[in-house]
Design an enzyme around this catalytic site. Sequence first.
Site, PDB file in Angstrom:
ATOM      1  CB  ALA B 332      -0.978  -0.034   1.174  1.00  0.00           C
ATOM      2  CB  SER B 333       0.233   4.636   1.239  1.00  0.00           C
ATOM      3  OG  SER B 333      -1.044   4.599   0.654  1.00  0.00           O
ATOM      4  CB  THR B 334       4.343   1.313   3.499  1.00  0.00           C
ATOM      5  OG1 THR B 334       4.123   0.156   2.699  1.00  0.00           O
ATOM      6  CG2 THR B 334       3.399   1.306   4.677  1.00  0.00           C
ATOM      7  CB  ILE B 335       6.166   1.115  -1.558  1.00  0.00           C
ATOM      8  CG1 ILE B 335       4.769   0.793  -2.061  1.00  0.00           C
ATOM      9  CG2 ILE B 335       6.783  -0.110  -0.929  1.00  0.00           C
ATOM     10  CD1 ILE B 335       4.196   1.749  -3.002  1.00  0.00           C
ATOM     11  CE  LYS B 336       0.296   6.493  -2.006  1.00  0.00           C
ATOM     12  NZ  LYS B 336      -0.891   7.018  -1.290  1.00  0.00           N
TER      13      LYS B 336
END
Lengths: 371, 675
Positions: B332-336
């Site tokens: 999810a957004s943790t790799i943004k």
Amino acid sequence: MRSTGHDQQKTRTLWQKLHIDLPLLAGILILMTLGLCIVYSAGGQSVDMAIKQARNMGIALFVMFAIAQIPPLVYRKWAVPVFIIGILLLVSVMFFGQVINGSRRWLNLGVAMFQPSEVMKLIVPIAVAWYVSQFDLPTKLVHIIAAFILLLIPTLLIAKQPDLGTSLLIASSGIFVIFLAGASWKLIGGCAILASAFAPILWLFLMKDYQKQRVLTFLNPEQDPLGSGYHIIQSKIAIGSGGLHGKGWLQGTQSQLEFLPERHTDFIFAVFSEEFGLMGVTLLLLVYLAIVMRGLWIASNAQHAFTKLLAGSLTLTFFVYVFVNIGMVSGLLPVVGVPLPLVSYGGTSMVTLMAGFGIIMAISTHRRFIM
Amino acid sequence: MRKNKRVVIRNHSAEANLFARRAFIAFLGVCTLILILFNNIYELEISSYEKYQTRSNSNRIKLLPVAPNRGLIYDRNNVLLAENKAIYSIEIIPEQVKDLEKTITEVSELLDISKEKQEKLFKSLRSKRRFKPIELQSRLSEQQVAMFSVNQHKFPGVFIDARLKRYYPFADLTTHSIGYVARINGHDAIMLEEQNKTENYAATRNIGKLGLEKYYQDILHGTVGHQEVEVNNQGRIIRTLDFTPPIPGKDLTLTLDIELQMIAKRALSGKRGAVVAIDPRDGGVLAMYSNPSYNGNLFVHGISTRDYKNILSSRNRPLINRTVSGSGYPPASTIKPLLALTGLEEGIITPETEIYDPGFYQLKGVENKRRDWKKWGHGKVNLTKSLEQSCNVYYYDLAYKLGITRIARMMEKFGFGEHTGIDIYEESRGIMPSVEWKRARKNRPWYTGETLSVGIGQSYWSVTPLQLAQAVSILVNKGQIKVPHLLKATTEVIAVDQSATDSDNTNEPQTGEQLPQQKLVTKAHPIDEKRPIVLKDAKYWDIVLDGMHNTVQKPGATAHKAFIGSKYDAAGKTGSAQTANLAQDQEYDAEATQESQRDNAMFVAFAPFEHPEIVVAVAIENVAKGGGGSNAAPVARQMMDQYFGDRVIVSKTKHPLHDNTYGEQYLENNTTGNN
């Protein structure tokens, strides 16, 4: 002849008066000493067993001494009735004998157990020697056949008990008389051929299963290393691991740790080899050879055909014990229940053997006699 | 008399000669046979001596293997995590007991041993040697041991035997990392045989089955010792000839901190999920906990069928080590932050690049609208804001412009889709989707729409919490890659060379005391590094790290609430992963959604911002409401609070006791140019 007898009488030593043949006694005592040592070791260093064996030896020495006092021609006189009584005893064993370990060998006399086949070891050579010595040597074929029949009766009776070892010893004692009496080589050759022809019949019809098994085991002991082959394999390991010097007295691992079965009786030679090595074995064989030499010397110098044949036969039979026992323990022969003479633990066979030596000593020491 | 006369006329000398000849022949025969016997004995005793000596020795000498003690396992503060505990059993040597029946009855009465156990012993009596001990009861309680010890004099031939068994004092807390040992089974035996280790394991009963116990099996096991004994034909031991003591296995000191582990368990209680904490400076794993867990001790004694069924059928699947294995989680957004980094590196964006977020993203010529999590959109968004607010539209656009191939290539450098190389075997690779991957695995072409999903860490993308923590570690290390590991150091007992100590002593005054023959030698486990990631401009790292810093420190940012009041300066990124496929325009309502279809909460963080010492990755499955910020970030906060404790961290960017104002000042300084 009379003069020589007289000369002899003049030079008689104390030992001769006692009717003891010193060289023979020396050999016997060496064997007994070795035997006592090795029985002590093989019996798990049991003093009890050593004392019992020493007692057996004492009794045996006494029997030898007693019998040596009897003039040898007495045996010739009594040969026939004693032989007949012996046969009767064997027959009664067949009917009334006690069965121990699957074979019928013993007569229960109430006070003691008695094994007639042991006495026959002495009676048969006496009887055959008596018979053969009546005729000129070399013996004629007719008499040889008659002598064969004479020895075959007790042999078969004992083989039927069954006691293969004893019947073998008894048969050989008779055959030795016939051989020494000069049976022709043609005859000996013929008999050898006949015997080998007889072997398959023996195998197929006469031998019991357990006897066949012994032969099979002998041929290939590794086939059943934990069963029937166990004795012979452990025995060979004991002998082989002794090496040149042996592991030392009381140090034989095969015997002390009880891997070797029947180590104080029939397989005592394996214990001896393990602890004393090839050096000890050589000594032992030389002592046996010396005894045989002395026995044959006495036989050759005996006065009469009967005593010659008797002493010769007893001596050679003694050697048969040695050969069969060592041969079996070292894997040359199938397992037959024959003890190592004067070494194995046990009283019966020792007494019989020493009685035999008593007769030989009598033959060697009694006054020369005129027939 | 007639007979006698006939005899008299016999030719005596001829007969004597005949007899002498025959006797001589017989003597030759005797000599021959004696030579045959001698030859045979010679053959046995001299020619085959060695063969028979060997056989004689193998008859009497037996080598009894003695198992080495298994190495112990400690945490980084030397708290014992795996020990060898004595298990007591009561045994009987039949031949030393006079009245067996009476003795057994009395002992059983004393120790309250069941009738069945007694009957079992009587049964086994028949098949066993009388000098071999037979077990009456195993795993005695301490009370039973004490009770028997007091009364031992009454029962000759009965004794207590102690055996060492593995014990994990923290039970389920360490099972997923340390694993457990269990009885060597047929499969293990074959494996040991293939590796030629059978001899070394001759006396060993248990073997590592999972986790570190399995990975470091060889180190922990040690070397078998031998007792050389003489036995008789019954197998009774007569005496000991020689003794070679076993060499115990090495002790392991781990990078794990059991207290952090406890915090992780408490924080995850009642939830399915995983926490991984790494020290980015060396790759040491500080904590890895997967909830729910299970008690590894159950397997050491051989787990009962009922217990095993319970574990297997549990809906929460405790056997899965969620930190490193299982199907993994969409990041999810943790790799943004990493995607932003990729954008910078590829020249697609600069820190100043802005997009307009109306609340959705639509590709040209496509009906399908991608919604942002914020219905009305974030408005104008630059890189920093995109991280602070976790703006999806920014990353749809970025992903579209980068394309899947450039994303995948960079993400693979950060370890996605690959084993991290941690020292347990249970690790899975996760999935880093790419055109090739899809062709190979699904035999389908790649769709641009999927690239957009990859932009917010969805689609086929699947990562383990360890991979996430590792990727963040690489980020904070600015490209340095330290392979994560649990083993910090090994300790072994080494015999000191006497001559060496003697020469040492010559220079020192003799104390007169004998120096110990053995000493403990601790060896640090080497840190493994991979080829670092080098960017065109090193400042890209700082840009992205600043973005993560803001995400935590800036009021209103997604992870701000969770870290209010912390005494250290943390940075991080939240994430909420969809597990259900929503139809277009469909609203996600957690409470109305089936539990297994609810969103996963994700969070990655590190601290202190300037010189990071700890990286935490959290994944919580199917949260009832809210996302990573409200569910996963508090877990990371608790972990870090425990890690830093009362430590005061002096920081340029954050005043330790006065965080809000300082943080806001900082934000003003940094965001003026952007907004």
